[in-house]
Write a protein that holds these residues in place. Structure first.
Motif, PDB file in Angstrom:
ATOM      1  N   TRP A 143      -0.787  -6.239 -12.561  1.00 22.15           N
ATOM      2  CA  TRP A 143       0.049  -4.918 -12.071  1.00 22.15           C
ATOM      3  C   TRP A 143       0.958  -5.259 -10.622  1.00 22.15           C
ATOM      4  CZ3 TRP A 143       1.256  -1.806  -7.860  1.00 22.15           C
ATOM      5  CH2 TRP A 143       1.888  -0.569  -8.281  1.00 22.15           C
ATOM      6  N   ILE A 144       0.293  -6.010  -9.957  1.00 24.54           N
ATOM      7  CA  ILE A 144       1.423  -6.447  -8.563  1.00 24.54           C
ATOM      8  C   ILE A 144       2.146  -7.386  -9.155  1.00 24.54           C
ATOM      9  CG2 ILE A 144       0.991  -7.675  -6.402  1.00 24.54           C
ATOM     10  CD1 ILE A 144      -1.576  -6.492  -6.118  1.00 24.54           C
ATOM     11  N   ALA A 145       2.016  -8.378  -9.991  1.00 26.53           N
ATOM     12  CA  ALA A 145       3.129  -9.245 -10.555  1.00 26.53           C
ATOM     13  C   ALA A 145       4.221  -8.343 -11.210  1.00 26.53           C
ATOM     14  CB  ALA A 145       2.579 -10.352 -11.370  1.00 26.53           C
ATOM     15  N   ALA A 146       3.703  -7.314 -11.920  1.00 24.32           N
ATOM     16  CA  ALA A 146       4.744  -6.647 -12.677  1.00 24.32           C
ATOM     17  C   ALA A 146       5.623  -5.738 -11.792  1.00 24.32           C
ATOM     18  CB  ALA A 146       4.181  -5.979 -13.739  1.00 24.32           C
ATOM     19  N   ASN A 147       4.877  -4.916 -10.841  1.00 24.18           N
ATOM     20  CA  ASN A 147       5.383  -3.849 -10.125  1.00 24.18           C
ATOM     21  C   ASN A 147       5.742  -4.143  -8.659  1.00 24.18           C
ATOM     22  OD1 ASN A 147       5.045  -1.599 -12.051  1.00 24.18           O
ATOM     23  ND2 ASN A 147       3.154  -2.807 -12.231  1.00 24.18           N
TER      24      ASN A 147
ATOM     25  N   PHE B 282       0.571  -1.079  -0.011  1.00 24.07           N
ATOM     26  CA  PHE B 282       0.250   0.068  -0.012  1.00 24.07           C
ATOM     27  C   PHE B 282       0.845   1.409   0.107  1.00 24.07           C
ATOM     28  CE2 PHE B 282      -3.296  -2.912   0.062  1.00 24.07           C
ATOM     29  CZ  PHE B 282      -4.373  -2.043  -0.315  1.00 24.07           C
ATOM     30  N   GLU B 283       1.936   1.203   0.485  1.00 25.96           N
ATOM     31  CA  GLU B 283       3.110   2.554   0.342  1.00 25.96           C
ATOM     32  C   GLU B 283       3.317   2.534  -1.169  1.00 25.96           C
ATOM     33  OE1 GLU B 283       6.192   1.394   2.948  1.00 25.96           O
ATOM     34  OE2 GLU B 283       4.895   1.720   4.868  1.00 25.96           O
ATOM     35  N   LEU B 284       3.498   1.423  -1.865  1.00 25.74           N
ATOM     36  CA  LEU B 284       4.105   1.720  -3.007  1.00 25.74           C
ATOM     37  C   LEU B 284       2.598   2.026  -4.164  1.00 25.74           C
ATOM     38  CD1 LEU B 284       5.657   1.059  -5.731  1.00 25.74           C
ATOM     39  CD2 LEU B 284       4.765  -1.188  -5.663  1.00 25.74           C
ATOM     40  N   LEU B 285       1.641   1.407  -3.667  1.00 27.55           N
ATOM     41  CA  LEU B 285       0.267   1.865  -4.496  1.00 27.55           C
ATOM     42  C   LEU B 285       0.025   3.306  -4.119  1.00 27.55           C
ATOM     43  CD1 LEU B 285      -1.776  -0.953  -3.649  1.00 27.55           C
ATOM     44  CD2 LEU B 285      -1.213  -0.740  -5.745  1.00 27.55           C
ATOM     45  N   GLU B 286       0.124   4.006  -2.883  1.00 25.01           N
ATOM     46  CA  GLU B 286       0.005   5.250  -2.662  1.00 25.01           C
ATOM     47  C   GLU B 286       1.100   6.264  -3.441  1.00 25.01           C
ATOM     48  OE1 GLU B 286      -0.640   8.493   1.156  1.00 25.01           O
ATOM     49  OE2 GLU B 286       0.413   6.248   1.444  1.00 25.01           O
ATOM     50  N   LYS B 287       2.139   5.687  -3.762  1.00 19.28           N
ATOM     51  CA  LYS B 287       3.080   6.517  -4.608  1.00 19.28           C
ATOM     52  C   LYS B 287       2.698   6.603  -5.824  1.00 19.28           C
ATOM     53  CE  LYS B 287       6.959   5.510  -1.412  1.00 19.28           C
ATOM     54  NZ  LYS B 287       8.356   4.533  -1.268  1.00 19.28           N
ATOM     55  N   ARG B 288       2.016   5.554  -6.470  1.00 20.13           N
ATOM     56  CA  ARG B 288       1.556   5.417  -7.776  1.00 20.13           C
ATOM     57  C   ARG B 288       0.182   5.479  -8.230  1.00 20.13           C
ATOM     58  NH1 ARG B 288       5.927   0.681  -9.775  1.00 20.13           N
ATOM     59  NH2 ARG B 288       4.930   1.388 -11.693  1.00 20.13           N
TER      60      ARG B 288
ATOM     61  N   VAL C  37      -2.080   3.891 -10.988  1.00 10.37           N
ATOM     62  CA  VAL C  37      -3.204   2.823 -10.657  1.00 10.37           C
ATOM     63  C   VAL C  37      -4.734   3.193 -11.088  1.00 10.37           C
ATOM     64  CG1 VAL C  37      -4.437   1.629  -8.710  1.00 10.37           C
ATOM     65  CG2 VAL C  37      -1.915   1.752  -8.789  1.00 10.37           C
ATOM     66  N   GLU C  38      -4.916   4.497 -10.923  1.00 13.32           N
ATOM     67  CA  GLU C  38      -6.398   5.098 -11.417  1.00 13.32           C
ATOM     68  C   GLU C  38      -6.176   4.770 -12.773  1.00 13.32           C
ATOM     69  OE1 GLU C  38      -8.733   8.952 -11.661  1.00 13.32           O
ATOM     70  OE2 GLU C  38      -7.111   9.196 -10.322  1.00 13.32           O
ATOM     71  N   ALA C  39      -5.405   5.010 -13.656  1.00 12.61           N
ATOM     72  CA  ALA C  39      -5.639   5.085 -15.130  1.00 12.61           C
ATOM     73  C   ALA C  39      -5.762   3.522 -15.476  1.00 12.61           C
ATOM     74  CB  ALA C  39      -4.206   5.244 -15.691  1.00 12.61           C
ATOM     75  N   LEU C  40      -5.148   2.455 -14.565  1.00 13.37           N
ATOM     76  CA  LEU C  40      -5.323   1.176 -15.050  1.00 13.37           C
ATOM     77  C   LEU C  40      -6.797   0.922 -14.650  1.00 13.37           C
ATOM     78  CD1 LEU C  40      -3.951  -1.648 -15.639  1.00 13.37           C
ATOM     79  CD2 LEU C  40      -3.689  -1.824 -13.097  1.00 13.37           C
TER      80      LEU C  40
END
Length: 96
Positions: free
Chosen positions: A71-75, A17-23, A27-30
């Motif tokens: 996305w999680i697998a790639a990032n 969730f720290e990573l998701l917050e930074k990106r 994530v929204e565009a996806l």
């Protein structure tokens, strides 16, 4: 409409969730690219977080689950977060 809740907890969930917050823009565009997209929410909890995706139908929700997994697998594969608990169902009320 159909909604899915993906709940992430346990090992690696906070880091995810720290990573998701930074990106969030990525994530929204996806999620907006999902066929039949209605809305998306990403929320942090004490031990990780959850997302809620609502689409016009189950096919859109299924697509969103796959896109999130990809996305999680790639990032974020190196974070080692556990797979989410998934709950989904037909929307009976959608207020905005």
């Amino acid at each position: 409409m159909h909604s899915v809740i993906r709940t992430y907890s346990g090992s690696g969930a906070k880091e995810l969730f720290e990573l998701l917050e930074k990106r969030t823009a990525e994530v929204e565009a996806l999620m907006r690219s999902v066929q039949g997209f209605v809305c998306y929410t990403l929320a942090r909890t004490a031990d990780g977080g959850f997302s809620v995706t609502t689409c016009n139908d189950k096919a859109g929700v299924d697509e969103s689950v796959q896109k999130a997994k990809d996305w999680i697998a790639a990032n974020a594969a190196g974070i080692g977060a556990s797979a989410p608990t998934i709950s989904e169902g037909t929307v009976i009320l959608h207020a905005k």
